[in-house]
Design a protein around this motif. Structure first.
Motif: not given
Lengths: 264, 206
Positions: B73-83, B115-124
């Protein structure tokens, strides 16, 4: 320059000085930990007296000199220099010190001397960071002899008119203002003149990222970040980095004919 | 027995998750973040992104190993906080650190691997945050939604690579994150293999 803090010498910058608090609490000194705040917290274990420095190698008068004796031989001068870290931040620091060239002239380099090698203390009890093999201890650095003899090159014994705090490399550290900060080896115990280019710690750790020369150069990026700009500690906006950290007029001639892209 | 409703669970995680940000703000305003505030904010938001990404990836393994249902029940909330922390991390870099110098940022993202790798992670993570609503699950259909959200595995791996690559010398911390991620993905892999075996060995209609 005078000791009162007002810039007067030909090498002093008039730029705003970084507060003492920042200069002494934000340090790279892996012998006391990897975080910038670690050295200020941990370096009190360093015993800076008695302290002797060996000066040997290609010199006519090799000797082991006590730090207070060394300081008594010369009158420490104040030099207000920019300091540019390879991590793209910078400070302005009023150092107290002795021009390295004067020390070297006193021991009379032989005609074979071409380089100067520096060594930091090894003592894991006093320097707890040395208990882990993060770098190859002791930390070693080197300069070409002409760089070492340049009037800008300083052996610092203090800052802001006070004794050098241990986290800044007490009791004796190198300051070469046109090079990245990691060339400024701290807590020096040995200065050896050599015929061949000596090894340097960060070059041994990552040769593709850190060269022997390490001259500040906005045109040659670190493989992982740009060196074109820097953040002056205490300022919000980045400022452009200057070739040779703004000391090109004084030192560029040392490198005439040298490809600075190859020799980074 | 059904798990208790635990009505306080989500609010508690939300408050707990945002408190490091509040602490950072308070310390920043009181001048307690040291000589290089921007560096501290960059490091902390990056670290928090990985913490919440790993926490969101731990929910399914906890269900598999201990039959707990409440973490799901927390998965979505945790994922959104990571984002949210990932976006803050990027904005700190782009707006505060680089002063929105677009040419320099473009050069960083295209020329510097870390930086490319970090940016790609954010885009995903962007499509995953956008389709995090129940309505999106219904619109896409659960199998397609689930396939899309497996991108989070790639984003987490890239996030850890970004951290490893950035560190100047001591790899201990990023490798701890890497080990936890490997464990969480490993549990899923084992479960996937077991499921396939189960399907194969189950009696089939003639």
């Amino acid at each position: 320059a005078s000791a009162a803090g007002n810039p007067a010498g030909p090498y002093d910058t008039t730029e705003e000085q970084t507060p003492y608090e920042d200069v002494t609490s934000y340090n790279n000194f892996y012998e006391f930990g990897l975080d910038k705040s670690d050295p200020a917290r941990n370096a009190h274990t360093l015993q800076t007296r008695p302290w002797s420095v060996v000066v040997d190698g290609e010199v006519h008068k090799p000797q082991t000199v006590d730090i207070d004796q060394l300081k008594a031989w010369f009158t420490p001068e104040q030099r207000i220099y920019r300091m540019r870290c390879v991590e793209a931040w910078s400070m302005v620091i009023p150092w107290l010190g002795i021009p390295l060239g004067e020390v070297l002239k006193r021991v009379e380099p032989t005609s074979r001397a071409k380089y100067v090698a520096f060594t930091t203390l090894v003592n894991p009890e006093q320097m707890p960071g040395q208990k882990r093999q993060v770098l190859d201890w002791p930390y070693v650095e080197g300069l070409r002899l002409d760089e070492a003899l340049h009037p800008l090159t300083l052996l610092a014994t203090g800052l802001y008119g006070r004794e050098l705090p241990p986290q800044n490399g007490a009791p004796l550290r190198l300051v070469v203002p046109w090079k990245y900060g990691f060339k400024g080896i701290k807590s020096i115990v040995r200065i050896t003149l050599t015929e061949r280019q000596p090894p340097t710690t960060w070059n041994l750790a990552a040769a593709n990222e850190y060269g022997f020369y390490a001259n500040v150069n906005p045109a040659v990026d670190h493989p992982r970040w740009s060196q074109a700009t820097e953040r002056r500690i205490g300022e919000f906006r980045r400022r452009p980095t200057l070739p040779f950290n703004g000391y090109a007029e004084q030192v560029a001639s040392l490198y005439a004919g040298l490809d600075l892209r190859e020799n980074y | 027995m059904a798990s208790p409703p635990l009505p306080w669970l989500k609010p508690a995680v939300l408050v707990g998750g945002l408190s490091p940000l509040a602490l950072l703000l308070v310390q920043g305003l009181q001048g307690e973040l040291g000589a290089n505030v921007i560096e501290v904010v960059l490091n902390q938001t990056g670290l928090l992104t990985l913490v919440f990404l790993l926490a969101s990836l731990a929910c399914t393994p906890l269900k598999l190993l201990f039959a707990w249902t409440w973490p799901m029940r927390l998965r979505k909330l945790l994922g959104l906080m990571a984002f949210a922390y990932a976006v803050l991390h990027f904005l700190t870099y782009a707006v505060v650190d680089q002063g929105l110098a677009l040419g320099r940022i473009f050069q960083d993202v295209t020329e510097r691997g870390f930086i490319a790798v970090g940016f790609l992670a954010l885009m995903l993570l962007v499509p995953l945050a956008v389709t995090s609503t129940n309505a999106s699950v219904r619109r896409l259909g659960f199998p397609a939604w689930q396939r899309l959200h497996r991108l989070v595995y790639v984003a987490a791996v890239l996030g850890v690579v970004h951290f490893v690559w950035r560190v100047k010398k001591d790899l201990t911390e990023p490798l701890i994150f890497g080990a936890i991620l490997a464990l969480l993905l490993g549990i899923r892999a084992v479960e996937a293999v077991r499921k396939r075996r189960r399907v194969r060995s189950s009696p089939r209609p003639a």
